[in-house]
Design a protein around this motif. Structure first.
Motif, PDB file in Angstrom:
ATOM      1  N   ALA A 121      59.474  61.003  -8.274  1.00  0.00           N
ATOM      2  CA  ALA A 121      60.071  61.995  -8.983  1.00  0.00           C
ATOM      3  C   ALA A 121      59.767  62.946  -8.151  1.00  0.00           C
ATOM      4  O   ALA A 121      59.137  63.349  -6.601  1.00  0.00           O
ATOM      5  N   ARG A 122      61.076  63.438  -7.929  1.00  0.00           N
ATOM      6  CA  ARG A 122      62.185  64.267  -6.759  1.00  0.00           C
ATOM      7  C   ARG A 122      62.284  65.768  -7.344  1.00  0.00           C
ATOM      8  O   ARG A 122      63.637  65.681  -7.961  1.00  0.00           O
ATOM      9  N   TYR A 123      62.121  67.428  -7.244  1.00  0.00           N
ATOM     10  CA  TYR A 123      62.417  68.011  -8.237  1.00  0.00           C
ATOM     11  C   TYR A 123      62.188  69.446  -6.629  1.00  0.00           C
ATOM     12  O   TYR A 123      61.674  69.866  -6.341  1.00  0.00           O
ATOM     13  N   ILE A 124      63.457  69.607  -6.500  1.00  0.00           N
ATOM     14  CA  ILE A 124      64.030  70.743  -5.582  1.00  0.00           C
ATOM     15  C   ILE A 124      63.948  72.133  -6.424  1.00  0.00           C
ATOM     16  O   ILE A 124      63.348  72.514  -5.608  1.00  0.00           O
ATOM     17  N   GLY A 125      64.614  72.519  -7.340  1.00  0.00           N
ATOM     18  CA  GLY A 125      64.098  73.559  -8.036  1.00  0.00           C
ATOM     19  C   GLY A 125      65.747  73.963  -7.857  1.00  0.00           C
ATOM     20  O   GLY A 125      65.864  75.153  -8.224  1.00  0.00           O
ATOM     21  N   SER A 126      66.998  73.455  -7.132  1.00  0.00           N
ATOM     22  CA  SER A 126      68.279  73.074  -7.281  1.00  0.00           C
ATOM     23  C   SER A 126      69.064  72.612  -7.884  1.00  0.00           C
ATOM     24  O   SER A 126      69.025  71.244  -7.184  1.00  0.00           O
ATOM     25  N   MET A 127      69.801  72.806  -9.186  1.00  0.00           N
ATOM     26  CA  MET A 127      70.663  71.927  -9.647  1.00  0.00           C
ATOM     27  C   MET A 127      71.534  71.104  -8.510  1.00  0.00           C
ATOM     28  O   MET A 127      71.251  69.526  -8.358  1.00  0.00           O
ATOM     29  N   VAL A 128      72.254  71.746  -7.619  1.00  0.00           N
ATOM     30  CA  VAL A 128      72.700  71.080  -6.535  1.00  0.00           C
ATOM     31  C   VAL A 128      72.417  69.969  -6.056  1.00  0.00           C
ATOM     32  O   VAL A 128      72.694  69.142  -5.345  1.00  0.00           O
ATOM     33  N   ALA A 129      71.394  70.307  -5.240  1.00  0.00           N
ATOM     34  CA  ALA A 129      70.694  69.752  -4.332  1.00  0.00           C
ATOM     35  C   ALA A 129      69.990  68.496  -5.190  1.00  0.00           C
ATOM     36  O   ALA A 129      69.976  67.118  -4.456  1.00  0.00           O
ATOM     37  N   ASP A 130      69.544  68.990  -6.406  1.00  0.00           N
ATOM     38  CA  ASP A 130      68.970  67.536  -7.004  1.00  0.00           C
ATOM     39  C   ASP A 130      70.022  66.631  -7.298  1.00  0.00           C
ATOM     40  O   ASP A 130      69.421  65.635  -6.776  1.00  0.00           O
ATOM     41  N   ILE A 131      70.492  67.219  -7.622  1.00  0.00           N
ATOM     42  CA  ILE A 131      71.819  66.048  -8.556  1.00  0.00           C
ATOM     43  C   ILE A 131      72.832  65.393  -6.939  1.00  0.00           C
ATOM     44  O   ILE A 131      73.241  64.220  -7.161  1.00  0.00           O
ATOM     45  N   HIS A 132      73.012  65.985  -5.900  1.00  0.00           N
ATOM     46  CA  HIS A 132      73.845  65.464  -4.534  1.00  0.00           C
ATOM     47  C   HIS A 132      72.590  64.614  -4.369  1.00  0.00           C
ATOM     48  O   HIS A 132      73.236  63.480  -4.033  1.00  0.00           O
ATOM     49  N   ARG A 133      71.818  64.326  -4.382  1.00  0.00           N
ATOM     50  CA  ARG A 133      70.548  63.633  -4.053  1.00  0.00           C
ATOM     51  C   ARG A 133      71.070  62.320  -4.463  1.00  0.00           C
ATOM     52  O   ARG A 133      70.651  61.148  -3.841  1.00  0.00           O
ATOM     53  N   ASN A 134      70.062  62.735  -5.931  1.00  0.00           N
ATOM     54  CA  ASN A 134      70.614  61.204  -6.815  1.00  0.00           C
ATOM     55  C   ASN A 134      71.903  60.828  -7.202  1.00  0.00           C
ATOM     56  O   ASN A 134      72.054  59.735  -6.783  1.00  0.00           O
ATOM     57  N   LEU A 135      72.803  61.618  -6.890  1.00  0.00           N
ATOM     58  CA  LEU A 135      74.371  61.111  -6.616  1.00  0.00           C
ATOM     59  C   LEU A 135      74.327  59.872  -5.277  1.00  0.00           C
ATOM     60  O   LEU A 135      74.949  58.956  -5.652  1.00  0.00           O
ATOM     61  N   ILE A 136      73.293  60.358  -4.058  1.00  0.00           N
ATOM     62  CA  ILE A 136      73.647  58.963  -2.986  1.00  0.00           C
ATOM     63  C   ILE A 136      72.888  57.958  -2.795  1.00  0.00           C
ATOM     64  O   ILE A 136      73.234  56.918  -3.017  1.00  0.00           O
ATOM     65  N   LYS A 137      71.971  58.329  -4.198  1.00  0.00           N
ATOM     66  CA  LYS A 137      70.628  57.356  -3.493  1.00  0.00           C
ATOM     67  C   LYS A 137      70.271  56.627  -4.853  1.00  0.00           C
ATOM     68  O   LYS A 137      69.695  55.884  -5.487  1.00  0.00           O
ATOM     69  N   GLY A 138      70.761  57.768  -6.435  1.00  0.00           N
ATOM     70  CA  GLY A 138      70.500  57.336  -7.420  1.00  0.00           C
ATOM     71  C   GLY A 138      69.602  57.667  -8.149  1.00  0.00           C
ATOM     72  O   GLY A 138      68.069  57.878  -7.143  1.00  0.00           O
TER      73      GLY A 138
END
Length: 344
Positions: free
Chosen positions: A241-258
């Protein structure tokens, strides 16, 4: 500078790929890049100046406006107004869309929907925030552009992107020809190509959701979370579980790592909470172009017919196989609920 390609150079090289290419979209994207640099400067020195905290007003979403929200909104609207390529700006911070009526915008063909500073509640804590934007081509050919020009499906987007202001500042965008990322080099003040042809892994081990709302989630989401937290070596579970609370930051991380980002409907927000035009459509366009998937649980985000400028929706976005897994749980729950109603 050998081997370095700036955002401006890259946009000019790719200009021929743009629909109706005459240079307007290239200039529009460069205007957004310039405004992003100005916002980045203020974000980075936010603790040194009187720009933290609330301004005492509430935006149309019913959310307290932060000082940097207002600053970012002003900068992007100014850049898009002066550039002359934009006829309408729709901002999450404004009650109504802004019709740009200036001599340089007489023949403007583009509409920009923007969330100037996503996750701004994190600013006071020095946590990553971002900007999200969507570019549409106006449909009308005569007179002033209207709301009907703005309310287009996500499939009609000609460009979309986001800027993440974090340990480094990145601008990521697509024009429907793949996704490319640019990192801001502060020594030269330029966004430089750092992540060409970005692809999201088909699967991942990260799920991003505000589990504090668990009791209000749909049953299908609860079942997926149970699946994600269960141990199974064959499928690399449990997930992280990884949740920053900023959609941009969360999706950016997942875009790179899956991974997958989930913001479902709840019993308190039955239409969802995130905005279709400003957040979900542009992010869906980007993630799909990177090989991922974006859904409201039952249909593609970009297929949703917008009815309102500030329309909200649920969203499940990220690695394709992870999104499809959640959709499966939601479909099962919907079918079971339908069967119970029919039998009753």
């Amino acid at each position: 500078m050998a081997g370095i390609k700036t955002l401006g150079q890259f946009i000019l090289e790719k200009q021929a790929d743009f629909p109706y290419a005459k240079g307007e979209l290239s200039r529009l994207l460069r205007d957004i890049g310039i405004a992003a640099k100005i916002v980045n400067r203020e974000v980075n020195k936010a603790g040194l100046v009187d720009i933290l905290g609330d301004v005492g007003s509430v935006n149309v979403q019913g959310e307290e406006q932060k000082k940097l929200d207002v600053f970012a909104n002003t900068q992007f609207i100014a850049a898009l107004t002066c550039g002359g390529e934009c006829c309408i700006v729709g901002s999450e911070e404004e009650d109504e869309f802004i019709a740009i009526d200036s001599p340089v915008s007489v023949d403007a063909k583009y509409i920009v929907c923007i969330d100037p500073l996503d996750g701004s509640s994190n600013i006071d804590c020095n946590v990553g925030v971002g900007t999200v934007f969507s570019v549409l081509r106006r449909k009308s050919v005569e007179g002033k552009a209207t709301l009907a020009d703005v309310l287009q499906r996500g499939t009609e987007q000609v460009a979309a992107g986001y800027v993440v202001y974090g340990s480094s500042t990145m601008l990521v965008y697509t024009t429907g020809k793949g996704v490319n990322g640019f990192t801001l080099d502060p020594s030269i003040g330029e966004f430089c190509l750092s992540h060409p042809d970005m692809k999201i892994p088909a699967n991942g081990k990260i799920y991003s959701i505000n589990e504090g709302n668990y009791m209000n989630f749909p049953e299908g989401v609860k079942k997926y979370l149970h699946y994600a937290q269960s141990t199974d070596q064959a499928t690399n579970r449990p997930y992280t579980a990884r949740y920053i609370g900023s959609m941009v930051a969360d999706i950016h991380r997942n875009l790179i790592k899956g991974g997958i980002y989930i913001y479902p409907t709840t019993t308190c927000s039955q239409d969802g909470k995130l905005r279709l035009m400003y957040e979900c459509n542009p992010m869906a366009f980007i993630v799909e172009q990177a090989g991922g998937k974006a859904s409201d649980g039952f249909r593609r985000i970009v297929d949703i017919e917008p009815k309102d400028l500030h329309q909200r929706t649920s969203i499940y976005i990220g690695s394709k196989e992870m999104v499809e897994m959640v959709e499966g749980f939601l479909a099962e729950d919907k079918a079971a609920s339908g069967l119970k109603v029919k039998v009753g």
